[in-house]
Design an enzyme around this catalytic site. Structure first.
Site, short mmCIF file in Angstrom:
data_model
loop_
_atom_site.label_atom_id
_atom_site.label_comp_id
_atom_site.label_asym_id
_atom_site.label_seq_id
_atom_site.Cartn_x
_atom_site.Cartn_y
_atom_site.Cartn_z
N SER A 1 0.84 -1.20 0.00
CA SER A 1 0.00 0.00 0.00
C SER A 1 0.87 1.25 0.00
CB SER A 1 -0.85 -0.03 1.28
OG SER A 1 -1.43 1.22 1.51
N TYR B 1 -1.72 -1.02 10.99
CA TYR B 1 -2.01 -1.61 9.68
C TYR B 1 -0.83 -1.38 8.74
CZ TYR B 1 -3.65 -1.67 4.86
OH TYR B 1 -3.75 -1.89 3.50
N LYS C 1 2.17 -3.94 6.70
CA LYS C 1 2.58 -3.92 5.28
C LYS C 1 4.10 -3.78 5.18
CE LYS C 1 -1.44 -4.38 3.42
NZ LYS C 1 -1.79 -5.71 2.92
#
Ligand code: NAD
Ligand code: UFG
Length: 330
Positions: free
Chosen positions: A123, A147, A151
């Site tokens: 992302s 979050y 990643k």
């Protein structure tokens, strides 16, 4: 045979359709935590081909290995993961366990069954709060929430793996802001509850399910003071995966690509594009800035263009049209 983890989810289902349309053999794995098994029916309706589906959790090592035992998997496209930024701040361990442990389990199973090609859903969030735009794949990395940390940790693990074993081919795809839906209107984005993201929120306001959109801040240093993002049609994003798959078939090493359009649109520009494309008025009010947001994010898309032959073709009004066509029909 390609294994698509998270293949009944929003981006995974669109990618599954595009791969089937390219005559690739696919298998879908999903625990249905954030999607429905009916998506398999929709994929069949759109493509005329029903993909094999395993309702399996990446945390279930035996279940996962069973899939590798039963099928000769050459490549994994790994979408499965939790993605709600706010929830990750409240429940970081849930995110670390699901996203990071789930990925470790997947990689261990791949290694055991000699599958050494993986395309990973990363992302633009891994670029943290970097101010210099556009973001290239070499822009500095950093994270602002758990979050995003999952990643970045997974990207680092995959880099270590590529260093350790040169038979691995790994592609990290850093998505910008996917919106839109397949033109069949059978698959699209339909989050439960009150959406965090802009486009699902606009769709709910358009349908009368929410009274008005809160525009988070109008005092940023942007064209009209509201936040600017690089929205990309999910159909273009799905094609980006097909292009990445075409590359991974005959390459080794680790490769990183931004998948965006290179164009930024402000929140107010998205609202007016939605109104124009769909002839619907969106009620909004200006609210305070949302913690953690930055003014502007958009991609430098040159690397994907040169090395993957990928260029997004849909514009913002088409994205707004297709998001709404899906959402108004459910
Ligand atoms: P999604 O929630 O629609 O799809 C993810 C799927 O993974 C869901 O169907 C869910 O049920 C499944 N899943 C989650 N944990 C699992 C587990 N442990 N085992 C098996 N299945 C599991 O999300 P999406 O928007 O399609 O995103 C796909 C990927 O792309 C995610 O990894 C996400 O972090 C990443 N991503 C998404 C965006 C975005 O804005 N949508 C942006 C950047 C990156
Ligand atoms: N916004 C509003 N009101 C809302 C929701 C969003 O004004 O109700 C604004 C935000 O402030 C931002 C823009 O709309 O300026 C886009 O916000 P989103 O929440 O849709 O998207 P973000 O860019 O904040 O983040 C998304 C995903 C992340 C991912 C990132 C990639 O949520 O997980 O895109 O760039 F990492």
């Amino acid at each position: 045979m390609i294994l698509i983890t998270g293949g009944t989810g929003y981006i995974g289902s669109h990618t599954a359709v595009k791969l089937i349309e390219q005559n690739e053999d696919i298998i879908i794995l999903d625990n249905l935590y954030n999607s429905k098994s009916e998506v398999i029916d929709s994929i069949e309706t759109i493509t005329g081909k029903r993909p094999k589906f395993y309702q399996t959790d990446l945390l279930d090592i035996n279940g996962l290995e069973q899939i590798f035992k039963e099928n000769k998997i050459d490549c994994v496209i790994h979408f499965a993961g939790l993605k709600a930024v706010g929830e990750s701040v409240a429940q970081p361990l849930k995110y670390f366990n699901n996203n990071i442990t789930g990925t470790i389990n997947l990689l261990m199973a791949m290694q055991k069954y000699n599958c050494k090609k993986i395309i990973f859903s990363s992302s633009a969030t891994v670029y943290g709060t970097t101010q210099i735009m556009p973001l290239t794949e070499n822009s500095p990395l950093g994270v602002t929430n758990p979050y995003g940390r999952t990643k970045l940790v997974i990207e680092d693990m995959l880099k270590d793996l590529a260093n350790a074993d040169n038979e691995f081919c790994i592609i990290l795809l850093r998505y910008f802001n996917p919106i839109g839906a397949n033109q069949s209107n059978l698959i699209g984005e339909n989050p439960n509850g009150i959406p965090n993201n802009l486009m699902p929120y606009i769709c709910k306001v358009a349908k009368g399910e929410l009274p008005e959109l809160n525009v988070f801040g109008n005092d940023y240093d942007t064209v009209d003071g509201t936040g600017v993002r690089d929205y990309i049609h999910v159909e273009d994003l799905a094609i980006g995966h097909v292009k990445a798959y075409n590359k991974i078939k005959s390459n080794n090493g680790l490769h990183i690509y931004n998948l965006g359009t290179g164009n930024g649109y402000s929140v107010l520009q998205v609202i007016s594009s939605f109104e124009k494309a769909n002839n619907i008025k969106i009620n909004y009010n200006i609210a305070p800035r949302r913690t953690g947001d930055v003014a502007t994010v958009y991609a430098d898309t040159k690397k994907a263009e040169v090395e993957l032959d990928f260029k997004a073709k849909y514009g913002i009004e088409e994205m707004c049209r297709d998001s709404w066509n899906f959402y108004r029909n459910i």
